[in-house]
Design an enzyme around this catalytic site. Structure first.
Site, PDB file in Angstrom:
ATOM      1  N   LYS A  23      32.001  38.840  31.218  1.00 33.29           N
ATOM      2  CA  LYS A  23      31.180  39.228  32.371  1.00 33.29           C
ATOM      3  C   LYS A  23      32.040  39.945  33.396  1.00 33.29           C
ATOM      4  CE  LYS A  23      30.316  36.180  35.833  1.00 33.29           C
ATOM      5  NZ  LYS A  23      30.523  36.624  37.216  1.00 33.29           N
ATOM      6  N   ASN A  24      33.223  39.342  33.693  1.00 37.83           N
ATOM      7  CA  ASN A  24      34.037  39.855  34.799  1.00 37.83           C
ATOM      8  C   ASN A  24      34.858  41.078  34.448  1.00 37.83           C
ATOM      9  OD1 ASN A  24      32.870  37.936  36.343  1.00 37.83           O
ATOM     10  ND2 ASN A  24      34.624  36.544  36.345  1.00 37.83           N
ATOM     11  N   CYS A 118      28.678  33.806  49.303  1.00 40.63           N
ATOM     12  CA  CYS A 118      27.835  33.189  48.282  1.00 40.63           C
ATOM     13  C   CYS A 118      28.138  31.684  48.353  1.00 40.63           C
ATOM     14  CB  CYS A 118      28.152  33.760  46.915  1.00 40.63           C
ATOM     15  SG  CYS A 118      29.772  33.267  46.359  1.00 40.63           S
ATOM     16  N   ARG A 123      33.845  35.150  50.646  1.00 39.01           N
ATOM     17  CA  ARG A 123      34.002  36.334  49.785  1.00 39.01           C
ATOM     18  C   ARG A 123      34.231  37.595  50.642  1.00 39.01           C
ATOM     19  NH1 ARG A 123      31.894  34.623  44.866  1.00 39.01           N
ATOM     20  NH2 ARG A 123      33.211  36.182  43.927  1.00 39.01           N
ATOM     21  N   ASP A 306      37.735  29.685  37.827  1.00 41.16           N
ATOM     22  CA  ASP A 306      36.437  29.674  37.136  1.00 41.16           C
ATOM     23  C   ASP A 306      36.360  28.596  36.061  1.00 41.16           C
ATOM     24  OD1 ASP A 306      36.010  33.299  37.219  1.00 41.16           O
ATOM     25  OD2 ASP A 306      35.798  31.751  38.752  1.00 41.16           O
ATOM     26  N   ARG A 398      23.366  33.795  34.773  1.00 33.51           N
ATOM     27  CA  ARG A 398      24.093  34.954  35.315  1.00 33.51           C
ATOM     28  C   ARG A 398      25.334  35.250  34.487  1.00 33.51           C
ATOM     29  NH1 ARG A 398      24.401  35.474  41.617  1.00 33.51           N
ATOM     30  NH2 ARG A 398      25.408  37.305  40.762  1.00 33.51           N
TER      31      ARG A 398
HETATM   32  C1  EPZ Z   1      36.430  37.677  40.868  1.00 38.33           C
HETATM   33  O1  EPZ Z   1      35.855  37.525  42.145  1.00 38.33           O
HETATM   34  C2  EPZ Z   1      35.472  37.030  39.885  1.00 38.33           C
HETATM   35  N1  EPZ Z   1      34.172  37.687  39.942  1.00 38.33           N
HETATM   36  C3  EPZ Z   1      35.310  35.544  40.210  1.00 38.33           C
HETATM   37  O2  EPZ Z   1      34.494  34.974  39.182  1.00 38.33           O
HETATM   38  C4  EPZ Z   1      36.685  34.880  40.155  1.00 38.33           C
HETATM   39  O3  EPZ Z   1      36.553  33.529  40.523  1.00 38.33           O
HETATM   40  C5  EPZ Z   1      37.640  35.590  41.121  1.00 38.33           C
HETATM   41  O4  EPZ Z   1      37.702  37.001  40.787  1.00 38.33           O
HETATM   42  C6  EPZ Z   1      39.052  35.016  41.060  1.00 38.33           C
HETATM   43  O5  EPZ Z   1      39.525  35.095  39.756  1.00 38.33           O
HETATM   44  C7  EPZ Z   1      34.008  38.860  39.283  1.00 38.33           C
HETATM   45  O6  EPZ Z   1      34.921  39.389  38.680  1.00 38.33           O
HETATM   46  C8  EPZ Z   1      32.625  39.463  39.339  1.00 38.33           C
HETATM   47  P1  EPZ Z   1      38.961  37.820  44.687  1.00 38.33           P
HETATM   48  P2  EPZ Z   1      36.456  38.355  43.413  1.00 38.33           P
HETATM   49  O7  EPZ Z   1      38.738  39.122  45.351  1.00 38.33           O
HETATM   50  O8  EPZ Z   1      36.839  39.702  42.987  1.00 38.33           O
HETATM   51  C9  EPZ Z   1      39.440  36.324  49.204  1.00 38.33           C
HETATM   52  C10 EPZ Z   1      32.707  33.748  38.270  1.00 38.33           C
HETATM   53  O9  EPZ Z   1      32.377  32.551  38.303  1.00 38.33           O
HETATM   54  N2  EPZ Z   1      39.417  37.757  49.549  1.00 38.33           N
HETATM   55  O10 EPZ Z   1      40.210  37.586  43.918  1.00 38.33           O
HETATM   56  O11 EPZ Z   1      35.503  38.208  44.550  1.00 38.33           O
HETATM   57  C11 EPZ Z   1      38.058  35.843  48.778  1.00 38.33           C
HETATM   58  O12 EPZ Z   1      37.315  35.464  49.937  1.00 38.33           O
HETATM   59  C12 EPZ Z   1      33.210  34.433  39.541  1.00 38.33           C
HETATM   60  O13 EPZ Z   1      32.647  34.488  37.242  1.00 38.33           O
HETATM   61  C13 EPZ Z   1      39.671  38.129  50.866  1.00 38.33           C
HETATM   62  O14 EPZ Z   1      39.921  37.287  51.736  1.00 38.33           O
HETATM   63  O15 EPZ Z   1      37.755  37.471  43.707  1.00 38.33           O
HETATM   64  C14 EPZ Z   1      38.352  34.669  47.893  1.00 38.33           C
HETATM   65  O16 EPZ Z   1      38.516  33.505  48.683  1.00 38.33           O
HETATM   66  C15 EPZ Z   1      33.279  33.482  40.723  1.00 38.33           C
HETATM   67  N3  EPZ Z   1      39.620  39.451  51.202  1.00 38.33           N
HETATM   68  C16 EPZ Z   1      39.683  35.035  47.241  1.00 38.33           C
HETATM   69  O17 EPZ Z   1      40.240  36.107  48.026  1.00 38.33           O
HETATM   70  C17 EPZ Z   1      39.337  40.426  50.257  1.00 38.33           C
HETATM   71  O18 EPZ Z   1      39.311  41.624  50.617  1.00 38.33           O
HETATM   72  C18 EPZ Z   1      39.540  35.508  45.803  1.00 38.33           C
HETATM   73  O19 EPZ Z   1      38.769  36.685  45.817  1.00 38.33           O
HETATM   74  C19 EPZ Z   1      39.073  40.025  48.931  1.00 38.33           C
HETATM   75  C20 EPZ Z   1      39.125  38.683  48.587  1.00 38.33           C
END
Ligand code: EPZ
Length: 430
Positions: A23-24, A118, A123, A306, A398
């Protein structure tokens, strides 16, 4: 299609199952297809709700989408793309923010609704925005939208405060068509990042260092449409491996890639599962006892956030106390309240969950709080004594295609009951 899952616990799962496409990764490859007007064909695409939403986003942007097989999607962006990803679609799936980089690179402008938080956390997207500004974009955030404009993106040296998966992906895609060289330091190293880089390189992008802390991208004038197979879903694979361990079963997850799940395999072995890894996939051949262990979620190659809830379900029946520390998201323990309704003894203190193992879980009506928490409730139901009803299973749909069918084929007693239907499991249980 939502409704509920009804699970009669107690069956040991066994057999072989093939893991689907990630998915990701698939969602990002679909967005990256916007970087060219030519047709791209993606294979091994998981037929999940989020992919359907992303397809709707791309169609709203002007791309034409067709499905030649259930897991094959053709994307033809064409020359006249719109630049706006509307709220009603972005609000359904926050990952839609990933079209920001490609639209900006292709069109020089983008208007994307703010994804918002979410269930599992705020996020934020500050690193996406700051990185695109360093590539020369002018970005304004207001009225619930991100407005980005750039005559020409210019390569730059960017250091991420944190290895954000989404920020890495948006910046990587934008940099492929920027003028000159972009260096991004402290990037995410998840296998899905490597899959995206491999896809972009096949399209003609010049990228080095994917999977390492620093990536170097040399901008090119144009990218081409390609055919590409989505990498196997390491989280679906990990979820199925925990299904084997939690039922002391024996499951071979075909196509799972051991190198993508090193920490998960290591923790399963610490807990007591027998794990056999090979080129064909990963097999869990039983878990005669469940030993406690401590887990801290970290960016890849650390333990994947995850997989946190799935391991909490397993450790809920350990012969001792475990501690899980959730370092990635600030609110990913909502699952605890539902698990405790099934007889577990878990309490949370900030980012820590203290799990005192209990001899058994008991079936109960529970509600999926989010995607991975919902999947973990199914796993708990497989092991629990009696019947578990899991509501709000749209969360699970999802990210897992045919979840109940895959588990039933492995011997699970699980049914999807749509609203208004009755379950014969409940009749048997009474
Ligand atoms: C991706 O989310 C995945 N989703 C998530 O999977 C996964 O848990 C996550 O990466 C970490 O591996 C998809 O790929 C669609 P991040 P993403 O940007 O890109 C903070 C699932 O269950 N952050 O690494 O949103 C953010 O708030 C989902 O399949 C900032 O502060 O992850 C979070 O606390 C859930 N500022 C942390 O970093 C930013 O500009 C991780 O976010 C970006 C992120």
């Amino acid at each position: 299609m939502s409704g509920k899952f009804v699970v009669q616990g107690g069956n040991r799962l066994s057999g072989a199952v093939r893991v689907g496409g990630a998915k990701n990764s698939a969602l990002k490859l679909m967005a990256a297809a916007l970087l060219t007007e030519e047709q791209t064909v993606l294979t091994n695409v998981p037929l999940i709700t989020d992919v359907k939403i992303m397809a709707a986003v791309l169609e709203r942007l002007g791309a034409s989408i067709s499905y030649s097989d259930p897991d094959v999607i053709e994307i033809k962006p064409g020359y006249s793309l719109y630049a706006e990803a509307p709220y009603e679609l972005v609000s359904q799936m926050r990952a839609s923010i990933i079209v920001l980089g490609p639209l900006l690179a292709r069109l020089g402008r983008a208007r994307v609704a703010m994804p918002g938080g979410c269930n599992i956390g705020s996020r934020k997207i500050d690193m996406h925005i700051r990185g695109l500004e360093m590539l020369g974009a002018r970005i304004e955030v207001g009225h619930g939208f991100i407005e980005a404009i750039s005559e020409k993106l210019v390569g730059s040296k960017i250091a991420l405060d944190y290895p954000s998966v989404g920020a890495t992906e948006n910046l990587l895609m934008a940099a492929t068509l920027a003028e000159g060289v972009t260096i991004i330091e402290n990037v995410a190293r998840e296998p899905e990042i490597v899959d995206l880089a491999n896809f972009l390189r096949k399209m003609g992008a010049k990228i080095e260092g994917a999977g390492t802390p620093t990536m170097r991208i040399e901008g090119v004038d144009k990218l081409h449409g390609v055919e590409y197979r989505v990498v196997p879903d390491r989280i679906e694979a990990g979820t199925l491996l925990v299904a084997a361990a939690i039922t002391n079963g024996d499951i071979m997850v075909k196509d799972a890639i051991p190198e993508h799940l090193e920490m998960v395999i290591s923790k399963l072995r610490d807990i007591g599962a027998e794990v056999i890894a090979s080129d064909a996939g990963i097999r869990v051949a039983g878990c005669k006892c469940i030993n406690p262990t401590d887990i801290a979620t970290l960016p890849h190659p650390g333990f994947p956030t995850d997989m946190q809830t799935q391991f909490m379900a397993l450790l809920a029946m350990a012969n001792g106390t475990s501690i899980i520390t959730e370092n990635i998201f600030e609110n990913r323990f909502m699952f605890v309240n539902e698990l405790n309704r099934m007889g577990s003894d878990v309490r949370t203190e900030g980012r820590h969950a203290i799990i005192n193992g209990v001899p058994k879980l008991t079936g109960a009506p529970v509600k999926a709080p989010d995607l991975r928490g919902g999947a973990a409730l199914v796993l708990a139901g497989l092991a629990a004594e009696g019947v578990t009803e899991i509501f709000d299973i749209y969360h699970i749909d999802r990210g897992y295609h045919n979840f109940e069918h895959k588990l039933r084929a492995l011997g699970a007693n699980i049914q999807r009951i749509s609203k208004g239907e009755r379950s014969n499991i409940l009749k048997v249980a009474k």
